[in-house]
Scaffold this motif. Structure first.
Motif, PDB file in Angstrom:
ATOM      1  N   ARG A 186      36.103  31.184  40.610  1.00  0.00           N
ATOM      2  CA  ARG A 186      36.695  30.054  41.324  1.00  0.00           C
ATOM      3  C   ARG A 186      37.619  30.496  42.446  1.00  0.00           C
ATOM      4  O   ARG A 186      37.893  29.733  43.365  1.00  0.00           O
ATOM      5  CB  ARG A 186      37.461  29.162  40.351  1.00  0.00           C
ATOM      6  N   ASP A 187      38.115  31.718  42.388  1.00  0.00           N
ATOM      7  CA  ASP A 187      38.998  32.240  43.436  1.00  0.00           C
ATOM      8  C   ASP A 187      38.407  33.561  43.908  1.00  0.00           C
ATOM      9  O   ASP A 187      38.437  34.564  43.203  1.00  0.00           O
ATOM     10  CB  ASP A 187      40.413  32.448  42.886  1.00  0.00           C
ATOM     11  N   GLU A 188      37.863  33.561  45.111  1.00  0.00           N
ATOM     12  CA  GLU A 188      37.139  34.736  45.605  1.00  0.00           C
ATOM     13  C   GLU A 188      38.053  35.913  45.931  1.00  0.00           C
ATOM     14  O   GLU A 188      37.574  37.033  46.107  1.00  0.00           O
ATOM     15  CB  GLU A 188      36.333  34.367  46.856  1.00  0.00           C
ATOM     16  N   TYR A 189      39.359  35.688  46.005  1.00  0.00           N
ATOM     17  CA  TYR A 189      40.278  36.774  46.323  1.00  0.00           C
ATOM     18  C   TYR A 189      40.748  37.518  45.076  1.00  0.00           C
ATOM     19  O   TYR A 189      41.578  38.417  45.184  1.00  0.00           O
ATOM     20  CB  TYR A 189      41.478  36.235  47.108  1.00  0.00           C
ATOM     21  N   LEU A 190      40.220  37.155  43.918  1.00  0.00           N
ATOM     22  CA  LEU A 190      40.444  37.926  42.700  1.00  0.00           C
ATOM     23  C   LEU A 190      39.305  38.933  42.582  1.00  0.00           C
ATOM     24  O   LEU A 190      38.224  38.615  42.092  1.00  0.00           O
ATOM     25  CB  LEU A 190      40.497  36.993  41.486  1.00  0.00           C
ATOM     26  N   VAL A 191      39.538  40.141  43.036  1.00  0.00           N
ATOM     27  CA  VAL A 191      38.505  41.162  43.132  1.00  0.00           C
ATOM     28  C   VAL A 191      38.627  42.103  41.943  1.00  0.00           C
ATOM     29  O   VAL A 191      39.685  42.709  41.726  1.00  0.00           O
ATOM     30  CB  VAL A 191      38.621  41.956  44.454  1.00  0.00           C
ATOM     31  N   LEU A 192      37.555  42.224  41.178  1.00  0.00           N
ATOM     32  CA  LEU A 192      37.527  43.153  40.050  1.00  0.00           C
ATOM     33  C   LEU A 192      37.180  44.534  40.556  1.00  0.00           C
ATOM     34  O   LEU A 192      36.038  44.806  40.945  1.00  0.00           O
ATOM     35  CB  LEU A 192      36.502  42.684  39.004  1.00  0.00           C
ATOM     36  N   ASP A 193      38.156  45.415  40.561  1.00  0.00           N
ATOM     37  CA  ASP A 193      37.968  46.777  41.035  1.00  0.00           C
ATOM     38  C   ASP A 193      38.923  47.682  40.269  1.00  0.00           C
ATOM     39  O   ASP A 193      39.976  47.232  39.810  1.00  0.00           O
ATOM     40  CB  ASP A 193      38.226  46.869  42.543  1.00  0.00           C
ATOM     41  N   TYR A 194      38.560  48.955  40.144  1.00  0.00           N
ATOM     42  CA  TYR A 194      39.399  49.885  39.384  1.00  0.00           C
ATOM     43  C   TYR A 194      40.740  50.135  40.052  1.00  0.00           C
ATOM     44  O   TYR A 194      41.687  50.601  39.410  1.00  0.00           O
ATOM     45  CB  TYR A 194      38.652  51.203  39.166  1.00  0.00           C
ATOM     46  N   ASN A 225      42.480  47.627  41.572  1.00  0.00           N
ATOM     47  CA  ASN A 225      43.267  46.395  41.432  1.00  0.00           C
ATOM     48  C   ASN A 225      43.775  46.298  39.995  1.00  0.00           C
ATOM     49  O   ASN A 225      43.332  45.477  39.196  1.00  0.00           O
ATOM     50  CB  ASN A 225      42.404  45.189  41.793  1.00  0.00           C
ATOM     51  N   THR A 226      44.741  47.124  39.672  1.00  0.00           N
ATOM     52  CA  THR A 226      45.219  47.233  38.286  1.00  0.00           C
ATOM     53  C   THR A 226      46.004  46.005  37.837  1.00  0.00           C
ATOM     54  O   THR A 226      46.022  45.685  36.652  1.00  0.00           O
ATOM     55  CB  THR A 226      46.085  48.484  38.135  1.00  0.00           C
ATOM     56  N   ASP A 227      46.671  45.316  38.773  1.00  0.00           N
ATOM     57  CA  ASP A 227      47.428  44.122  38.390  1.00  0.00           C
ATOM     58  C   ASP A 227      46.514  43.054  37.800  1.00  0.00           C
ATOM     59  O   ASP A 227      46.924  42.316  36.893  1.00  0.00           O
ATOM     60  CB  ASP A 227      48.165  43.561  39.606  1.00  0.00           C
ATOM     61  N   LEU A 228      45.296  42.976  38.275  1.00  0.00           N
ATOM     62  CA  LEU A 228      44.344  42.006  37.742  1.00  0.00           C
ATOM     63  C   LEU A 228      43.699  42.507  36.457  1.00  0.00           C
ATOM     64  O   LEU A 228      43.493  41.729  35.516  1.00  0.00           O
ATOM     65  CB  LEU A 228      43.262  41.717  38.792  1.00  0.00           C
ATOM     66  N   LEU A 229      43.415  43.787  36.373  1.00  0.00           N
ATOM     67  CA  LEU A 229      42.741  44.327  35.187  1.00  0.00           C
ATOM     68  C   LEU A 229      43.641  44.278  33.956  1.00  0.00           C
ATOM     69  O   LEU A 229      43.159  44.031  32.846  1.00  0.00           O
ATOM     70  CB  LEU A 229      42.293  45.772  35.450  1.00  0.00           C
ATOM     71  N   TYR A 230      44.942  44.502  34.141  1.00  0.00           N
ATOM     72  CA  TYR A 230      45.861  44.483  33.005  1.00  0.00           C
ATOM     73  C   TYR A 230      45.948  43.099  32.350  1.00  0.00           C
ATOM     74  O   TYR A 230      46.344  42.997  31.182  1.00  0.00           O
ATOM     75  CB  TYR A 230      47.257  44.927  33.438  1.00  0.00           C
ATOM     76  N   GLN A 231      45.585  42.045  33.078  1.00  0.00           N
ATOM     77  CA  GLN A 231      45.613  40.698  32.502  1.00  0.00           C
ATOM     78  C   GLN A 231      44.509  40.496  31.467  1.00  0.00           C
ATOM     79  O   GLN A 231      44.578  39.554  30.680  1.00  0.00           O
ATOM     80  CB  GLN A 231      45.480  39.657  33.609  1.00  0.00           C
ATOM     81  N   PHE A 232      43.507  41.354  31.482  1.00  0.00           N
ATOM     82  CA  PHE A 232      42.394  41.241  30.545  1.00  0.00           C
ATOM     83  C   PHE A 232      42.440  42.325  29.468  1.00  0.00           C
ATOM     84  O   PHE A 232      41.454  42.529  28.772  1.00  0.00           O
ATOM     85  CB  PHE A 232      41.067  41.321  31.298  1.00  0.00           C
ATOM     86  N   ILE A 233      43.559  43.015  29.342  1.00  0.00           N
ATOM     87  CA  ILE A 233      43.740  44.044  28.322  1.00  0.00           C
ATOM     88  C   ILE A 233      44.863  43.597  27.392  1.00  0.00           C
ATOM     89  O   ILE A 233      45.942  43.212  27.854  1.00  0.00           O
ATOM     90  CB  ILE A 233      44.068  45.408  28.950  1.00  0.00           C
ATOM     91  N   SER A 234      44.616  43.637  26.105  1.00  0.00           N
ATOM     92  CA  SER A 234      45.612  43.192  25.131  1.00  0.00           C
ATOM     93  C   SER A 234      46.796  44.152  25.126  1.00  0.00           C
ATOM     94  O   SER A 234      46.613  45.372  25.017  1.00  0.00           O
ATOM     95  CB  SER A 234      44.989  43.125  23.733  1.00  0.00           C
TER      96      SER A 234
END
Length: 207
Positions: free
Chosen positions: A125-133, A135-144
């Motif tokens: 829904r938001d194209e500026y959320l880029v999944l990349d190694y 972009n750690t600020d975004l990846l940490y949101q999906f790690i417990s």
């Protein structure tokens, strides 16, 4: 007939509300990207192009966003205004037909470069959320934060395609060292190794 008509009206209202949410997120992220482009063009001394040529439709995903812009977006005021301090999937709710949720999320939200649903997943829904190694600020949101495991898609609501991209990005980040993780401790039984070594030496002496 009246019951069917009321049901269609309720469904149409819910669809319009979900589309408004997607549009609001899109407009905030577009404003952020537009400001970045204007600042870069002003720094280079180039003429500023019109907004109509740079801003695409709300559902267009044909042009990928560079990871550098995605990293800047995670640290911008537009991101904080949209998501706050919570993860991007925290307030997301799936839209499904019927009383019970399907066993899996949809395969993908984007088909032929455009969003094909009124309720895309938190990444689509938001194209500026880029999944990349990187972009750690975004990846940490999906790690417990408790056990370091990747949060499952049935909790985050990601489509199967974006969840696969998430797994690839996290494993790649661990390989490159951008994300730190603890190796699980493993207890070895050295008596088994010693016994096999003794048995091997005895069999060699007998020969």
């Amino acid at each position: 007939m009246s019951f069917i008509r009321v049901g269609l009206q309720i469904f149409g209202t819910a669809s319009r509300k979900s589309l408004q949410k997607v549009t609001s997120v899109r407009s905030i992220s577009q404003n952020f990207c537009r400001r970045q482009e204007v600042q870069e063009q002003q720094a280079e001394g180039n003429e500023i192009e019109g907004t109509e040529s740079n801003i695409h439709s709300d559902s267009d995903r044909s042009k990928p966003i560079p990871v550098e812009i995605g990293i800047k977006y995670m640290k911008s005021d537009a991101y904080k205004e949209t998501y706050g301090l919570e993860p991007i999937w925290k307030k997301y709710r799936r839209n499904y037909k019927g009383q019970f949720a399907p066993p899996k999320t949809r395969k993908t939200c984007v088909r032929q470069g455009f969003i094909a649903t009124s309720n895309p997943c938190p990444i689509c829904r938001d194209e500026y959320l880029v999944l990349d190694y990187r972009n750690t600020d975004l990846l940490y949101q999906f790690i417990s934060p408790y056990n370091g495991e990747i949060i499952d898609w049935n909790k985050t609501g990601l489509c199967q395609r974006q969840h696969l991209n998430l797994l690839v990005a996290i494993h790649k980040a661990r390989d490159f060292g951008t994300i730190s993780f603890d190796v699980p401790f493993r207890q070895y039984d050295y008596s088994e190794w010693c016994n096999s070594e003794v048995a091997f030496s005895d069999s060699k002496e007998n020969k």
